[in-house]
Enzyme design. Structure first.
Site, PDB file in Angstrom:
ATOM      1  N   CYS A   2      52.486  39.475  26.353  1.00 26.03           N
ATOM      2  CA  CYS A   2      52.410  40.132  25.051  1.00 26.03           C
ATOM      3  C   CYS A   2      51.890  39.212  23.948  1.00 26.03           C
ATOM      4  CB  CYS A   2      53.755  40.679  24.619  1.00 26.03           C
ATOM      5  SG  CYS A   2      54.408  41.929  25.696  1.00 26.03           S
ATOM      6  N   ARG A  27      47.028  35.218  27.151  1.00 27.73           N
ATOM      7  CA  ARG A  27      48.444  35.284  27.508  1.00 27.73           C
ATOM      8  C   ARG A  27      48.685  36.276  28.648  1.00 27.73           C
ATOM      9  NH1 ARG A  27      51.655  33.118  23.381  1.00 27.73           N
ATOM     10  NH2 ARG A  27      53.419  34.437  23.900  1.00 27.73           N
ATOM     11  N   TRP A  79      52.194  43.295  28.032  1.00 30.29           N
ATOM     12  CA  TRP A  79      52.355  42.975  29.446  1.00 30.29           C
ATOM     13  C   TRP A  79      53.571  43.783  29.883  1.00 30.29           C
ATOM     14  CZ3 TRP A  79      55.745  40.655  32.960  1.00 30.29           C
ATOM     15  CH2 TRP A  79      55.174  40.165  34.143  1.00 30.29           C
ATOM     16  N   ASN A 103      57.607  41.921  21.731  1.00 36.35           N
ATOM     17  CA  ASN A 103      57.511  41.115  22.944  1.00 36.35           C
ATOM     18  C   ASN A 103      58.940  40.812  23.382  1.00 36.35           C
ATOM     19  OD1 ASN A 103      56.783  39.344  24.988  1.00 36.35           O
ATOM     20  ND2 ASN A 103      56.574  37.598  23.615  1.00 36.35           N
ATOM     21  N   GLY A 104      59.194  40.850  24.680  1.00 32.01           N
ATOM     22  CA  GLY A 104      60.533  40.525  25.169  1.00 32.01           C
ATOM     23  C   GLY A 104      61.173  41.738  25.828  1.00 32.01           C
ATOM     24  N   GLU A 486      50.042  22.366  44.644  1.00 32.48           N
ATOM     25  CA  GLU A 486      49.271  22.800  43.476  1.00 32.48           C
ATOM     26  C   GLU A 486      47.921  23.386  43.912  1.00 32.48           C
ATOM     27  OE1 GLU A 486      49.656  23.521  40.541  1.00 32.48           O
ATOM     28  OE2 GLU A 486      47.807  23.195  39.432  1.00 32.48           O
ATOM     29  N   LYS A 490      46.816  27.243  43.023  1.00 29.40           N
ATOM     30  CA  LYS A 490      45.586  27.591  42.302  1.00 29.40           C
ATOM     31  C   LYS A 490      44.813  28.665  43.068  1.00 29.40           C
ATOM     32  CE  LYS A 490      45.907  25.696  38.606  1.00 29.40           C
ATOM     33  NZ  LYS A 490      47.288  25.815  38.720  1.00 29.40           N
ATOM     34  N   GLU A 493      46.659  32.059  42.860  1.00 24.71           N
ATOM     35  CA  GLU A 493      46.537  32.645  41.523  1.00 24.71           C
ATOM     36  C   GLU A 493      45.170  33.245  41.282  1.00 24.71           C
ATOM     37  OE1 GLU A 493      48.586  30.608  37.880  1.00 24.71           O
ATOM     38  OE2 GLU A 493      47.605  29.070  39.053  1.00 24.71           O
ATOM     39  N   HIS A 509      57.037  20.972  62.396  1.00 26.00           N
ATOM     40  CA  HIS A 509      58.305  21.712  62.321  1.00 26.00           C
ATOM     41  C   HIS A 509      58.069  23.193  62.040  1.00 26.00           C
ATOM     42  CE1 HIS A 509      60.497  17.960  62.566  1.00 26.00           C
ATOM     43  NE2 HIS A 509      59.645  17.471  61.671  1.00 26.00           N
ATOM     44  N   LYS A 611      49.947  33.960  30.843  1.00 31.95           N
ATOM     45  CA  LYS A 611      49.918  32.533  30.547  1.00 31.95           C
ATOM     46  C   LYS A 611      51.296  32.027  30.156  1.00 31.95           C
ATOM     47  CE  LYS A 611      47.966  28.562  29.809  1.00 31.95           C
ATOM     48  NZ  LYS A 611      47.651  27.786  31.029  1.00 31.95           N
TER      49      LYS A 611
END
Ligand code: AGP
Length: 616
Positions: A2, A27, A79, A103-104, A486, A490, A493, A509, A611
């Site tokens: 948001c 965002r 969002w 927002n929230g 990481e 990436k 995502e 394992h 974001k």
């Protein structure tokens, strides 16, 4: 998550609000809307438009059906949390004379909604936000002044919220409120702004005001008043934003992510800048903990999410090695639910690029309740997490707009290393010349990263060759292990593909079972100076190759031992082992970015992601 913008002043409110929403697009969102307080033949009224999907849909709708000229307005990119991302659930929500963006999550919204419906209100959307609009419209019947009514409603809300409200009866005013969710104020000349972050208004002003927890702000063209939810005036902190609008633009790059990858040498150099005092000792300016307090630290717990968590995993190796203080690394979202053992001599280090991640914020609050000291590593001035911490080290990476973190990660690792060295200094565990030696090695890293960037064609070409693969494995050891994680994150995502990172030692394992003919396996080979580690990883590469894997080996210059087992080689500049993540991560970022671009994905705003993750 948001984006919120509010404006009062002399400009076209629609232009300011849409411009702000564009800057907040990074965002992550799935619908957008605006409301203006406009002058009509029967007096002032609310004019509004909202659309599911990208901002372009809203702009298209506004082109077809323009809104009247106005100088007061609010805007929102949503969002979705409560209700699907459609036109109806998009913000603003209007009831009576007020328009609300939010927002929230209002946690007691179901009770409040039931109460409103019993009283005869008809709610049109599935959102928690519309409940606030109706509560406010009701409250204004008895409390006609908007700021008073907003405060009264806020006192009834539970959960996390940023609210921004426009009122047809107060055409020169926008009111904002916040609890556990970000909102900043921009001070202009004859105009004022509200935004989820300073990017919303950076084009017009770099003077900003931090809002504290449970505060209400009233902006008019010439005034900014801040109170708590009971109407008591509160002191505010003003600050100057040290970057400008161009930093939040693509600057000739096709993607924000490409620009931010290219900015990494600078981000590392800037994060190292000014860390020495006149006596040649390391200094951390913003550190609000005394050396005595730091000397008493006997345990460190790093908390973070996602990429920031991996920065913490890298940091653990260096911090324990340099300080001999035990260091745990934990996901923020798990930390406070496991009853961790914390006391006054525990240093909790939170790492957050945005400084607004709700999981990390809640973990910070929990740690402080348990009397631990909290130091935050953060890239965003004035954000909530550093404000609520005992100490802060800012990374100086500049604004990171692409959802996938790149320069933020490298700067976080550097800031953690500074913290480790500083602790070693105050605890007397390292001589000054030893610290200077490591600082000199760090100072050489920007040039090494630049080398990786200059040699990136081989990585881009590789992405073209592997564009049809469905599954990727990444393997590393020691600090190369979080780099592997990481690299996999990436790719997940950005390319929406199966990608898994694991520690080389774990291969046998379980994970080796998924290696099949042609499975691409990235392997990060530790520098040769760490003989045993390097040997062990070379063995791992042979093991996967023997099972048909296509190996992509990241290895330092001059190490040719692995070449017989490498289908592809990505060369890394020689750096000490602990610094290798700062160069080895970069090709993996470039690979994911290029592969996702070739697949036609929206690299800067990948599907389903935001974001700034401001809900738990
Ligand atoms: C990184 O590429 C991700 N977008 C994500 O994992 C991110 O690092 C995480 O959400 C934490 O964000 P923060 O650093 O702002 O707290």
């Amino acid at each position: 998550m948001c984006g919120i913008v509010g404006y009062v002043g002399h400009r076209s409110a629609l232009d300011v609000v849409l411009g702000g929403l564009q800057r907040l697009e990074y965002r992550g969102y799935d619908s957008a809307g605006v409301a203006l307080v406009a002058d009509g033949s029967d007096g002032m009224f609310l004019a509004s438009a909202k659309r599911a999907g990208k901002l372009a849909n809203l702009i298209g709708a506004l082109d077809e059906q323009p809104l009247p000229v106005a100088h007061t307005g609010i805007g929102h990119t949503r969002w979705a949390t409560h209700g699907a991302p459609n036109d109806r659930n998009a913000h603003p929500h209007i009831s009576g004379r007020v328009a609300v963006v939010h927002n929230g999550i209002i946690e007691n919204f179901a009770t409040l909604r039931a109460e409103l419906e019993t009283a005869g209100h008809e709610l049109l959307s599935e959102t928690d936000t519309e409940v606030v609009a109706h509560l406010l419209a009701d409250e204004l019947q008895t409390t006609p002044e908007l700021p008073d009514a907003v405060r009264a409603v806020c006192r009834r809300l539970k959960g996390a919220f940023t609210l921004v409200i426009a009122d047809a009866d107060h055409p020169d005013m926008v009111v904002g409120a916040r609890r556990n969710s970000p909102l900043v104020v921009g001070r202009g000349d004859g105009e004022n702004f509200l935004g989820s972050d300073v990017a919303a208004f950076i084009e017009f002003t770099r003077e900003a005001i931090e809002l504290g927890q449970d505060q209400v702000v009233v902006i008019t063209p010439d005034q900014i008043d801040v109170t708590d939810f009971d109407g008591n005036a509160v002191e505010v902190t003003e600050y100057h934003v040290n970057w400008d609008a161009s930093a939040a633009e693509k600057g000739g790059y096709e993607l924000f992510m490409l620009k931010e990858i290219a900015e990494q040498p600078q981000a590392v150099a800037d994060t190292l800048l000014g860390r020495y005092n006149a006596a040649g000792e390391l200094q951390l300016d913003e550190m609000r903990l005394s050396d005595d307090e730091l000397r008493n630290i006997d345990k460190i717990v790093i908390i973070a999410c996602g990429t920031s968590f991996y920065a913490g995993m890298v940091a653990k190796y260096a911090i324990e090695h340099w300080t001999r203080v035990p260091c745990e690394v934990e996901l923020s979202s798990e930390f406070r639910y496991r009853d961790p053992i914390l006391d006054r001599s525990t240093l909790v280090v939170s790492i957050s690029q945005s400084g607004e991640t709700m999981d990390t914020l809640m973990a910070v609050r929990y740690a402080r309740e348990q009397r631990a000291r909290v130091l935050s590593i953060c890239n965003t001035n004035g954000s909530t997490i550093p404000r609520e911490s005992d100490a802060v080290i800012y990374t100086h990476a500049g604004p990171e707009i692409a959802v996938a973190s790149t320069k933020g990660f490298l700067a976080q690792v550097v800031a953690c290393y500074l913290l480790g060295l500083y602790l070693a200094q105050v605890k007397g565990l390292k001589y000054g010349d030893e610290i200077s030696q490591i600082m000199a090695e760090l100072a050489a890293v920007p040039a090494a990263i630049q080398r990786v960037l200059d040699d990136a064609d081989v990585v881009r070409k590789l992405a073209g060759e592997l564009v049809n693969e469905q599954s990727f494995l990444f393997l590393g050891r020691h600090v190369g292990y979080p780099v592997a994680l990481e690299g996999a994150l990436k790719l997940k995502e950005l390319a929406y593909l199966h990608a898994e990172g694991f520690a080389g030692g774990e291969l046998k394992h379980g994970p080796i079972a998924v290696v099949d003919d042609g499975t691409p396996v990235f392997a990060i080979v530790p520098p040769r100076s760490r003989d045993r580690l390097q040997d062990k990883l070379v063995s791992n590469i042979q093991e996967v190759r023997a099972r048909g894997a296509r190996t992509i080996v990241l290895v330092e210059d001059g190490d040719d031992e692995v070449l017989p087992y490498a289908d592809h080689v990505i060369r890394l500049p020689k750096v000490p082992t602990l610094l290798q993540p700062l160069v080895a991560t970069v090709p993996l970022q470039i690979f994911a970015c290029e592969l996702a671009s070739q697949l036609g994905h929206d690299v800067d705003q990948p599907r389903n992601l935001a974001k700034s993750v401001t809900v738990e």
